[in-house]
Design a protein around this motif. Structure first.
Motif, PDB file in Angstrom:
ATOM      1  N   CYS A  19       9.468  -3.765  -5.453  1.00  0.00           N
ATOM      2  CA  CYS A  19       9.368  -2.303  -5.486  1.00  0.00           C
ATOM      3  C   CYS A  19       7.929  -1.896  -5.162  1.00  0.00           C
ATOM      4  CB  CYS A  19       9.685  -1.958  -6.935  1.00  0.00           C
ATOM      5  SG  CYS A  19      10.205  -0.357  -7.283  1.00  0.00           S
ATOM      6  N   ARG A  20       7.749  -0.827  -4.440  1.00  0.00           N
ATOM      7  CA  ARG A  20       6.389  -0.345  -4.152  1.00  0.00           C
ATOM      8  C   ARG A  20       5.763   0.220  -5.429  1.00  0.00           C
ATOM      9  NH1 ARG A  20       5.416  -2.294   0.711  1.00  0.00           N
ATOM     10  NH2 ARG A  20       7.378  -2.397   1.783  1.00  0.00           N
ATOM     11  N   PHE A  21       4.441   0.076  -5.548  1.00  0.00           N
ATOM     12  CA  PHE A  21       3.773   0.539  -6.771  1.00  0.00           C
ATOM     13  C   PHE A  21       3.988   2.032  -6.997  1.00  0.00           C
ATOM     14  CE2 PHE A  21       0.030   2.409  -8.872  1.00  0.00           C
ATOM     15  CZ  PHE A  21       0.273   1.901 -10.137  1.00  0.00           C
ATOM     16  N   ILE A  50       4.066 -11.109 -12.789  1.00  0.00           N
ATOM     17  CA  ILE A  50       4.298 -10.097 -11.752  1.00  0.00           C
ATOM     18  C   ILE A  50       3.209 -10.195 -10.694  1.00  0.00           C
ATOM     19  CG2 ILE A  50       4.320  -7.610 -11.302  1.00  0.00           C
ATOM     20  CD1 ILE A  50       5.637  -7.171 -13.965  1.00  0.00           C
ATOM     21  N   GLY A  51       3.634 -10.162  -9.438  1.00  0.00           N
ATOM     22  CA  GLY A  51       2.659 -10.203  -8.345  1.00  0.00           C
ATOM     23  C   GLY A  51       2.555  -8.847  -7.678  1.00  0.00           C
ATOM     24  N   PRO A  52       1.454  -8.555  -6.957  1.00  0.00           N
ATOM     25  CA  PRO A  52       0.378  -9.480  -6.636  1.00  0.00           C
ATOM     26  C   PRO A  52      -0.518  -9.736  -7.847  1.00  0.00           C
ATOM     27  CG  PRO A  52      -0.107  -7.302  -5.758  1.00  0.00           C
ATOM     28  CD  PRO A  52       1.265  -7.219  -6.352  1.00  0.00           C
ATOM     29  N   GLN A  95      -5.949  -6.131  -5.281  1.00  0.00           N
ATOM     30  CA  GLN A  95      -5.880  -4.688  -5.533  1.00  0.00           C
ATOM     31  C   GLN A  95      -4.443  -4.211  -5.384  1.00  0.00           C
ATOM     32  OE1 GLN A  95      -8.337  -2.234  -6.065  1.00  0.00           O
ATOM     33  NE2 GLN A  95      -9.627  -3.979  -6.613  1.00  0.00           N
ATOM     34  N   VAL A  96      -4.100  -3.190  -6.125  1.00  0.00           N
ATOM     35  CA  VAL A  96      -2.772  -2.595  -5.962  1.00  0.00           C
ATOM     36  C   VAL A  96      -2.952  -1.181  -5.420  1.00  0.00           C
ATOM     37  CG1 VAL A  96      -0.764  -1.714  -7.214  1.00  0.00           C
ATOM     38  CG2 VAL A  96      -1.654  -3.985  -7.735  1.00  0.00           C
ATOM     39  N   GLU A  97      -2.327  -0.911  -4.288  1.00  0.00           N
ATOM     40  CA  GLU A  97      -2.336   0.443  -3.713  1.00  0.00           C
ATOM     41  C   GLU A  97      -0.931   1.016  -3.854  1.00  0.00           C
ATOM     42  OE1 GLU A  97      -5.170   1.442  -2.699  1.00  0.00           O
ATOM     43  OE2 GLU A  97      -6.241  -0.450  -2.433  1.00  0.00           O
ATOM     44  N   ASP A  98      -0.803   2.280  -3.493  1.00  0.00           N
ATOM     45  CA  ASP A  98       0.514   2.918  -3.598  1.00  0.00           C
ATOM     46  C   ASP A  98       1.605   2.127  -2.897  1.00  0.00           C
ATOM     47  OD1 ASP A  98      -0.332   4.907  -5.131  1.00  0.00           O
ATOM     48  OD2 ASP A  98      -0.106   6.520  -3.644  1.00  0.00           O
ATOM     49  N   ASP A  99       1.256   1.562  -1.756  1.00  0.00           N
ATOM     50  CA  ASP A  99       2.265   0.892  -0.938  1.00  0.00           C
ATOM     51  C   ASP A  99       2.433  -0.588  -1.248  1.00  0.00           C
ATOM     52  OD1 ASP A  99       3.568   2.640   0.497  1.00  0.00           O
ATOM     53  OD2 ASP A  99       2.626   2.203   2.446  1.00  0.00           O
ATOM     54  N   GLU A 138       3.591  -3.976  -2.630  1.00  0.00           N
ATOM     55  CA  GLU A 138       4.876  -4.396  -3.171  1.00  0.00           C
ATOM     56  C   GLU A 138       4.664  -5.147  -4.481  1.00  0.00           C
ATOM     57  OE1 GLU A 138       8.440  -5.915  -0.790  1.00  0.00           O
ATOM     58  OE2 GLU A 138       7.502  -7.683  -1.637  1.00  0.00           O
ATOM     59  N   ILE A 139       5.348  -4.703  -5.517  1.00  0.00           N
ATOM     60  CA  ILE A 139       5.237  -5.347  -6.827  1.00  0.00           C
ATOM     61  C   ILE A 139       6.531  -6.134  -7.039  1.00  0.00           C
ATOM     62  CG2 ILE A 139       4.831  -4.938  -9.297  1.00  0.00           C
ATOM     63  CD1 ILE A 139       2.605  -3.746  -7.609  1.00  0.00           C
ATOM     64  N   ASP A 140       6.369  -7.369  -7.514  1.00  0.00           N
ATOM     65  CA  ASP A 140       7.571  -8.202  -7.645  1.00  0.00           C
ATOM     66  C   ASP A 140       7.423  -9.160  -8.827  1.00  0.00           C
ATOM     67  OD1 ASP A 140      10.003  -9.312  -7.102  1.00  0.00           O
ATOM     68  OD2 ASP A 140       9.373 -10.407  -5.306  1.00  0.00           O
ATOM     69  N   ILE A 141       8.519  -9.415  -9.499  1.00  0.00           N
ATOM     70  CA  ILE A 141       8.527 -10.424 -10.568  1.00  0.00           C
ATOM     71  C   ILE A 141       8.435 -11.798  -9.905  1.00  0.00           C
ATOM     72  CG2 ILE A 141      10.047 -11.489 -12.292  1.00  0.00           C
ATOM     73  CD1 ILE A 141      10.957  -8.727 -13.065  1.00  0.00           C
TER      74      ILE A 141
END
Ligand SMILES: Nc1ncnc2c1ncn2[C@@H]1O[C@H](COP(=O)(O)OP(=O)(O)OP(=O)(O)O)[C@@H](O)[C@H]1O
Ligand SMILES: [Mg+2]
Length: 617
Positions: free
Chosen positions: A351-353, A382-384, A389-393, A395-398
């Motif tokens: 899912c996108r942040f 959870i990655g990354p 860095q986490v930006e709006d776009d 992808e966050i994933d288990i």
């Protein structure tokens, strides 16, 4: 791979990566799959493309990332052959990621004035332009390889199954084009060429057959990954520690191996337990001291069985500090990151942040903060992973579904209401409720009388208030095709909101009407009861009067017949009755007998009873 002497400076930070797949640079700590890596390499040589498939968590991604690709690159270093490698995942963007991967491995020729940030977008577009040619792309890649000094390119398309979700939610046409390109990868003629490795869960083999000619193409090119044997597992347990000046006590392996052999999530559970137990053990030693992981270390982190869930609970506590809002935010994030597939198997859902933050019900800063402990290098749930860095776009994933299956907070079914259902089941239930509301709201939109019943409204209103705190949540449960009707989500939300409002008003007015009716009914009931009471009283009084009359005449008769002897007989009848009857008796026989009556309810009455009823009764 690890058979080569490992210089210390290429060792990754830690000996055990934990729940996530091995990275390509982690080849020095990757053990136990040497034979399988060789097998995959010989198959791509024969077929150009190979599909490596197997059960969830059996080690497909790690094998290719830390086993096959580094071996190819090492081959280039040792034997003088040039191998380039590139990796992509469909969920990160299907054709754009393919273009990006090709651009990284084979940068398009640049003119001098293209050396700017803009130019890389331009060159990427040029691969994108070539990708549109479908199967023809393979020829362009081979051409580019020849142009850039020969050699070969091996592209890993990891988690290939994600293409099916892409086709469903984003673009079926893109998925078809991608598969068309894959079908054109064949054994290259001569020394250079384009090779592809796909990794995929075996569960999705059937979905591949839905694309024309893809099953026929894949049949000779598939490789079902065998499980690791005991020797391989023992190497995977012991050898990484030794590279870092440590040792694993044999009893630890004895405790771990049965769990690995019996569980669906054997490898991820093993890796996570080793990471946790070695972290626990190393705290006892100075940096340059030889360290030893004992069975006590393993027990301290929850043993092989509980290491994952115990750690997950600890991280949850650290992320939320008991703050109910943050706990709720974490719950909603995990709900967004997980799913149940058609066969009710728990799967991860990248899912996108931006979407995650939207769903969590807290600010982006707070969402980022609660995610942090789950992304830490000694956790990697959870990655990354940090420090990325986490930006709006982003992808966050288990990292692995083993976490979903092993953590009761997520996966508990909650049978019999003894334990609350896990988040994944709450999500499933809420999704059903939402869909039923969307369905009803559509009827309501056509006919405003089609409201929810009062009882259902009362049940759904508090639920709807909770959902409102998590805007964006309903997107995943939208009924319809978002690719066709992009505004369908907003329409459905508005419809449901309008229906809920109207149903709430309806329920409120129904309540006030009931309240009024109840008031009126209470008054009528009171009046009715009062009149009934009055009637009953009147009837009873009449009955009493009649009885009194009858008794009185009887008394009179008896009085005349038996004279004073009648008094005790009369009293026998009254003795069995209540006070009112006694009063009646008093009335009937008159005050004159009162004193003798009271007097005679003693021995005289007994005497009368024992002598039987008076004659004539
Ligand atoms: N050779 C190995 N030795 C030790 N651990 C391993 C090995 N291969 C994989 N693992 C561990 O097993 C877990 C699953 O690995 P990986 O993600 O590569 O599996 P997968 O089959 O690709 O999973 P998925 O089906 O989710 O794609 C990870 O924790 C990884 O670190
Ligand atoms: Mg994988």
């Amino acid at each position: 791979m690890n058979d080569i002497a490992v210089p210390v400076d290429v060792l990754p930070d830690r000996p055990y990566p934990g729940l996530r797949a091995f990275r390509q640079d982690e080849w020095p700590i990757f053990f136990g799959r040497e034979e399988h890596a060789d097998e995959v390499i010989s198959r791509i040589g024969r077929h150009g493309l190979v599909l490596v498939h197997g059960a969830s968590g059996c080690g497909k991604s790690s094998l290719i990332r830390a086993g096959v690709l580094p071996t190819l690159e090492t081959d280039h270093e040792v034997g003088g052959r040039t191998w380039r490698t590139a990796t992509m995942r469909p969920s990160e963007g299907l054709l754009t990621r393919l273009a990006g991967a090709l651009e990284t491995a084979l940068p398009r020729a640049k003119t001098p004035d293209e050396d700017s940030a803009e130019s890389s977008a331009a060159t990427e577009r040029s691969w994108a332009e070539l990708i549109v040619k479908g199967g023809g792309l393979v020829t362009y890649v081979e051409q580019a390889l020849r142009d850039q000094g020969g050699g070969s390119l091996c592209l890993l398309v990891d988690q290939f199954e994600e293409i099916f979700r892409w086709a469903k939610e984003k673009s079926d046409a893109e998925a078809r084009l991608f598969i068309d390109i894959m079908k054109n990868v064949n054994p290259p003629e001569g020394g250079s060429g384009f090779f592809v490795i796909l990794t995929m869960r075996s569960d999705y083999l059937g979905s591949c057959a839905a694309y024309d000619g893809f099953a026929e193409f894949l049949n000779p090119r598939q490789y079902l990954l065998p499980k690791m044997d005991q020797f391989g597992l023992l190497r995977a347990i012991h050898e990484p520690a030794e590279l870092y000046g440590g040792n694993i006590e044999p009893s630890v392996a004895t405790l771990l191996l049965p769990v690995v052999n019996q569980q669906v999530d054997g490898l991820p559970v093993l890796q996570h337990a080793l990471m946790r137990a070695s972290d626990h053990a190393r705290k006892r030693y100075k940096e340059d001291e030889q360290w030893l992981v004992t069975a006590d270390d393993l027990a301290a982190v929850g043993g092989a069985e509980q290491a994952l869930s115990q750690h997950a609970d600890e991280v949850f506590a650290a992320a939320t500090h008991g703050d109910p809002d943050l706990e709720e935010a974490v719950e909603w994030m995990f709900r967004a990151l997980t799913d149940l597939d058609a066969d009710r198997r728990a799967i991860r859902r990248p899912c996108r942040f931006k979407e995650l933050a939207d769903i969590s019900g807290v600010s982006r800063e707070a969402a980022l903060k609660v995610l942090e402990p789950f992304r830490a290098p000694d956790c990697v749930f959870i990655g990354p992973y940090l420090p990325a860095q986490v930006e709006d776009d982003t992808e966050i994933d288990i990292s692995h579904e083993a976490l979903i299956r092993q953590w009761p907070r997520l996966c508990s079914i909650g049978i019999g209401g003894q334990t609350p259902p896990g988040w994944i089941y709450r999500e499933f239930y809420d999704g059903m409720v939402w869909r039923s509301l969307v369905f009803q709201a559509e009827k309501f939109a056509g006919d405003s009388r089609q409201l929810l019943s009062v009882a259902t409204t009362e049940q759904r209103l508090p639920w709807f208030k909770t959902i409102k705190k998590h805007p964006g949540w309903t997107r995943r449960h939208v009924m319809g095709d978002l690719r066709v009707e992009t505004d369908i989500f907003d329409k459905q939300w508005d419809n449901v909101a309008r229906m809920m409002e109207a149903s709430a008003k309806n329920a409120a007015s129904a309540h006030s009407l009931i309240g009024r009716l109840r008031g009126a009914r209470n008054l009528s009931l009171f009046l009715l009861a009062a009149s009934l009471f009055a009637m009953a009283w009147a009837i009873d009084a009449g009955r009493q009067a009649r009885e009194a009359e009858a008794t009185a005449s009887e008394t009179n008769k008896r009085l005349s017949a038996f004279g004073n002897a009648l008094v005790p007989a009369l009293c026998e009848a009254q003795w069995k009755s209540d006070l009112s009857n006694k009063k009646l008796c008093e009335t009937a026989v008159g005050q004159q007998f009162q004193s003798s009556l009271d007097f005679q309810t003693g021995p005289q009455l007994k005497e009368l009873k024992s002598s039987g009823p008076p004659a004539g009764r």
